[in-house]
Design a protein around this motif. Structure first.
Motif, PDB file in Angstrom:
ATOM      1  N   PRO A   1      32.301  36.270  55.104  1.00 28.59           N
ATOM      2  CA  PRO A   1      33.120  37.292  55.057  1.00 28.59           C
ATOM      3  C   PRO A   1      32.392  38.678  54.702  1.00 28.59           C
ATOM      4  N   ALA A   2      32.664  39.739  55.087  1.00 29.17           N
ATOM      5  CA  ALA A   2      32.043  40.994  54.645  1.00 29.17           C
ATOM      6  C   ALA A   2      33.126  41.741  53.778  1.00 29.17           C
ATOM      7  N   LEU A   3      32.880  40.711  52.649  1.00 33.61           N
ATOM      8  CA  LEU A   3      33.903  41.229  51.490  1.00 33.61           C
ATOM      9  C   LEU A   3      32.972  41.570  50.274  1.00 33.61           C
ATOM     10  N   PRO A   4      33.412  42.633  49.284  1.00 34.26           N
ATOM     11  CA  PRO A   4      32.645  42.512  47.897  1.00 34.26           C
ATOM     12  C   PRO A   4      32.721  41.123  47.183  1.00 34.26           C
ATOM     13  N   VAL A   5      31.717  40.922  46.422  1.00 31.33           N
ATOM     14  CA  VAL A   5      31.532  39.487  45.711  1.00 31.33           C
ATOM     15  C   VAL A   5      32.960  39.373  44.910  1.00 31.33           C
ATOM     16  N   ARG A   6      33.267  40.564  44.109  1.00 31.03           N
ATOM     17  CA  ARG A   6      34.299  40.529  43.338  1.00 31.03           C
ATOM     18  C   ARG A   6      35.432  39.982  43.940  1.00 31.03           C
TER      19      ARG A   6
ATOM     20  N   LEU B   1      24.111  39.728  51.154  1.00 28.38           N
ATOM     21  CA  LEU B   1      23.208  39.079  50.202  1.00 28.38           C
ATOM     22  C   LEU B   1      22.273  37.985  50.653  1.00 28.38           C
ATOM     23  N   SER B   2      21.407  37.748  49.880  1.00 26.37           N
ATOM     24  CA  SER B   2      20.155  36.607  50.242  1.00 26.37           C
ATOM     25  C   SER B   2      21.150  35.315  50.288  1.00 26.37           C
ATOM     26  N   GLY B   3      20.542  34.146  50.916  1.00 23.80           N
ATOM     27  CA  GLY B   3      21.169  32.871  51.027  1.00 23.80           C
ATOM     28  C   GLY B   3      21.421  32.592  49.644  1.00 23.80           C
ATOM     29  N   GLY B   4      20.501  32.469  48.505  1.00 22.39           N
ATOM     30  CA  GLY B   4      20.633  32.057  47.382  1.00 22.39           C
ATOM     31  C   GLY B   4      21.790  32.565  46.515  1.00 22.39           C
ATOM     32  N   ILE B   5      21.841  34.068  46.656  1.00 24.46           N
ATOM     33  CA  ILE B   5      22.796  34.967  45.644  1.00 24.46           C
ATOM     34  C   ILE B   5      24.164  34.659  46.455  1.00 24.46           C
TER      35      ILE B   5
END
Length: 252
Positions: free
Chosen positions: A88-93, A138-142
């Motif tokens: 999803p194109a959502l902010p992490v929060r 984001l990168s895959g890890g983050i």
């Protein structure tokens, strides 16, 4: 305690899992391992409905898990799948806040408690610096840590993780395993699928070993090594080394 009792999963007439009986003890880290195609992911997906059982039952703390309303299941057990086809194109929060949905009312209005749980989950998984960045950038890890934060925000005692270190570099894998151990100390019950046998041996209280879509063995890592169970099933030799920091395993 989470218990699978004689669980079978089929796709049409094709059997996928055969007579699976396994116990995942409360407060422990249990890791499911086995060769590719043995049914590890299918086993876990029985818990989120992606795999439909054709017979048998699953009980969570003595209650029929599959008869629980979906919202109640999500309050008691959180699940982080291995693969997501849509990011999803959502902010992490905002993404992490989705973990609180099972606890919210119809209006989905968050309380201060909900907000505090979300903040703690982001701090714990070290994604707070990315709080306003969209997950799809984001990168895959983050990104994996952000989804892990969402999983923790559900506030469940049972946490199920399918290959959680897939997208992480070596340092990220070490940090992730440290987080798993911290969660255990806090009283969580952790169920993992891992391909890294060394990680599984180091972190687990119990190993559930699958082969040919069945449970081949259930034992502590120490007992698995003593009986050469892993060597027999994976057709490898294990060499164990130790120093002041712990044990290390090499496979050949």
């Amino acid at each position: 305690m989470l218990e699978f009792r004689h669980v079978n999963v089929s796709c049409g007439l094709v059997p996928i899992l055969n007579d699976i009986s396994a116990v995942f003890q409360t407060g422990e880290i249990t890791t499911v391992i086995g060769p590719n195609g043995c049914g590890k992911t299918t086993l876990l997906q029985c818990l989120n409905g992606s795999s439909k059982i054709s017979s048998g039952s699953i009980r969570l703390d003595g209650i029929d898990y599959l008869s629980m309303p979906l919202k109640e299941r999500a309050r008691r057990l959180s699940f982080l799948p291995q693969v997501r086809t849509i990011i999803p194109a959502l902010p992490v929060r905002t993404l992490v806040e989705h973990g609180r949905f099972p606890h919210l009312g119809f209006s989905r209005r968050k309380t201060q408690k909900d907000i505090a749980i979300v903040e703690h989950a982001m701090d714990f998984t070290h994604v707070t610096p990315y709080a306003e960045q969209c997950a799809d950038t984001l990168s895959g890890g983050i990104r994996q840590r952000a989804f892990f934060a969402m999983t923790l925000a559900q506030g469940c005692d049972y946490i199920v993780l399918d290959e959680p270190t897939t997208y992480l570099d070596l340092n990220g894998q070490r940090e992730f395993m440290d987080m798993i151990l911290q969660l255990k100390k806090q009283g969580s019950t952790i169920i993992l699928v891992l391909h890294d046998l060394g990680q599984a041996l180091r972190i687990s209280d119990t190993l559930v070993i699958m082969q040919d879509r069945k449970i081949a063995a259930t034992a502590s890592p120490k007992e698995c090594l003593r009986q050469h169970i892993i060597e027999d099933i994976f057709d490898v030799r294990i060499k164990e080394f130790s120093d002041d920091e712990g044990c290390y395993y090499f496979f050949c």
